[in-house]
Design an enzyme around this catalytic site. Structure first.
Site, PDB file in Angstrom:
ATOM      1  N   CYS A 152     -54.903 -46.502   0.754  1.00 31.28           N
ATOM      2  CA  CYS A 152     -53.944 -45.720  -0.025  1.00 31.28           C
ATOM      3  C   CYS A 152     -54.528 -44.369  -0.393  1.00 31.28           C
ATOM      4  CB  CYS A 152     -53.540 -46.492  -1.279  1.00 31.28           C
ATOM      5  SG  CYS A 152     -52.401 -45.590  -2.341  1.00 31.28           S
ATOM      6  N   CYS A 184     -53.530 -43.203  -3.912  1.00 31.05           N
ATOM      7  CA  CYS A 184     -54.238 -43.943  -4.964  1.00 31.05           C
ATOM      8  C   CYS A 184     -55.671 -43.457  -5.130  1.00 31.05           C
ATOM      9  CB  CYS A 184     -54.270 -45.435  -4.645  1.00 31.05           C
ATOM     10  SG  CYS A 184     -52.673 -46.188  -4.319  1.00 31.05           S
ATOM     11  N   ASP A 185     -56.391 -43.257  -4.024  1.00 25.75           N
ATOM     12  CA  ASP A 185     -57.837 -43.048  -4.075  1.00 25.75           C
ATOM     13  C   ASP A 185     -58.301 -41.680  -3.612  1.00 25.75           C
ATOM     14  OD1 ASP A 185     -58.085 -45.707  -4.927  1.00 25.75           O
ATOM     15  OD2 ASP A 185     -58.101 -46.434  -2.857  1.00 25.75           O
TER      16      ASP A 185
END
Length: 307
Positions: free
Chosen positions: A132, A135-136
């Site tokens: 992701c 996300c990261d």
């Protein structure tokens, strides 16, 4: 006994919840371990009708949930782990809440990101390997990263990462992208993105250091082995439908997607919507449309069996 249980809370599940709730059926929604579904891994949704300037994916999902709650949908932080047909309806096994019976079940469990299947990938998960980018990605601001894949997800990840990383290397096993032309053209025109064609990842480097330091690639045409120094690896090679709970009850295709026709499955009382039955589109709007269809079909079914 519940009248309708909806397993999943992505665009398909939440749309089904809105329609079922507006019909007075007070559906119980099992949100799953990723409330909002895979869409929440996207930063901004630009192609959902009604938002000419785009909308934050998490905000879109939050709005859909509030809309469903307004009409009486109930939400439970739980995940479906099994399902069985009973004399009176459908039995749904839940990770937290145990077994719950329902007249109708709408399956909207979606799909999960596929992995490369490398031992080094597993060992470095959360230590530089991610599925992701949204996300990261912030963890790799100002660093070099790699994106593995050639579809729209990979293109979106690469473009997002290019905004915050020094360099993005896209690794694709073919000589052209599978992505839509507009997304592929954006990637190819971005000066911060380098594409490595006809290549596969043999190993993710950094296991001993417990942090990604690079990837080892093999050119499928020449056999040449090369290393690329990166601090993060984002795997974007597609999704696997979340059907491990099916227990052989539902008919699946060769890739594990639920076979359906107009939201109907081979089991009376079980309906399906979203990416768990759509191996092609993977779009929020098509998932939402199928959620509507599943809810309408489930409503008609409930009306025929409940006095």
């Amino acid at each position: 006994m519940e009248k309708i249980i909806i397993a999943g809370s992505g665009p398909a599940g939440l749309t089904a919840a809105i329609y079922a709730a507006r019909s007075g059926l007070a559906p119980l929604v099992l949100e799953g371990m990723q409330p909002g579904g895979q869409l929440t891994q996207t930063e901004v949704v630009e192609n959902f009708p009604g938002f000419p300037d785009g909308i934050d994916a998490n905000e879109l999902m939050a709005r859909m949930k509030r809309q469903a709650e307004r009409f009486g949908a109930r939400f439970q932080m739980d995940e479906m782990t099994g399902v069985a047909r009973t004399e009176t309806g459908v039995a749904v096994d839940c990770m937290v809440g145990g077994r719950v019976e329902t007249v109708a079940l709408i399956v909207a469990t979606g799909a999960t990101a596929r992995k490369l299947g490398l031992e080094s990938e597993a060992k470095l998960a959360g230590r530089g390997v991610s599925g992701c980018a949204v996300c990261d990605g912030a963890f790799y601001k100002g660093k070099a990263v790699a994106v593995i894949g050639g579809g729209d997800t990979a293109m979106g990840d690469a473009l997002y990462l290019a905004r915050i990383c020094t360099e993005v290397t896209v690794v694709h096993r073919r000589d052209e992208f599978r992505a839509s032309k507009v997304m592929a053209d954006r990637v190819l025109a971005n000066p911060k993105i380098k594409v490595v064609w006809n290549s596969v990842v043999e190993e993710i480097l950094g296991v001993e250091e417990r942090a990604v330091r690079g990837i080892r690639l093999r050119n499928k045409v020449t056999g040449e082995i090369s290393d690329v120094a990166v601090s993060g690896v984002f795997v974007a090679i597609g999704h696997a439908p979340s059907t491990a709970w099916a227990n052989g009850l539902l008919d699946l295709d060769e890739e594990g997607y639920i076979k359906s026709a107009n939201a109907l499955t081979n089991v009376p009382g079980i309906f399906v919507a979203g990416d768990v039955q759509d191996r092609i589109n993977k779009q929020a709007v098509t998932a939402a449309a199928s959620g509507c269809a599943a809810a309408l079909a489930a409503e008609r079914y409930v009306d025929t069996v409940v006095e």
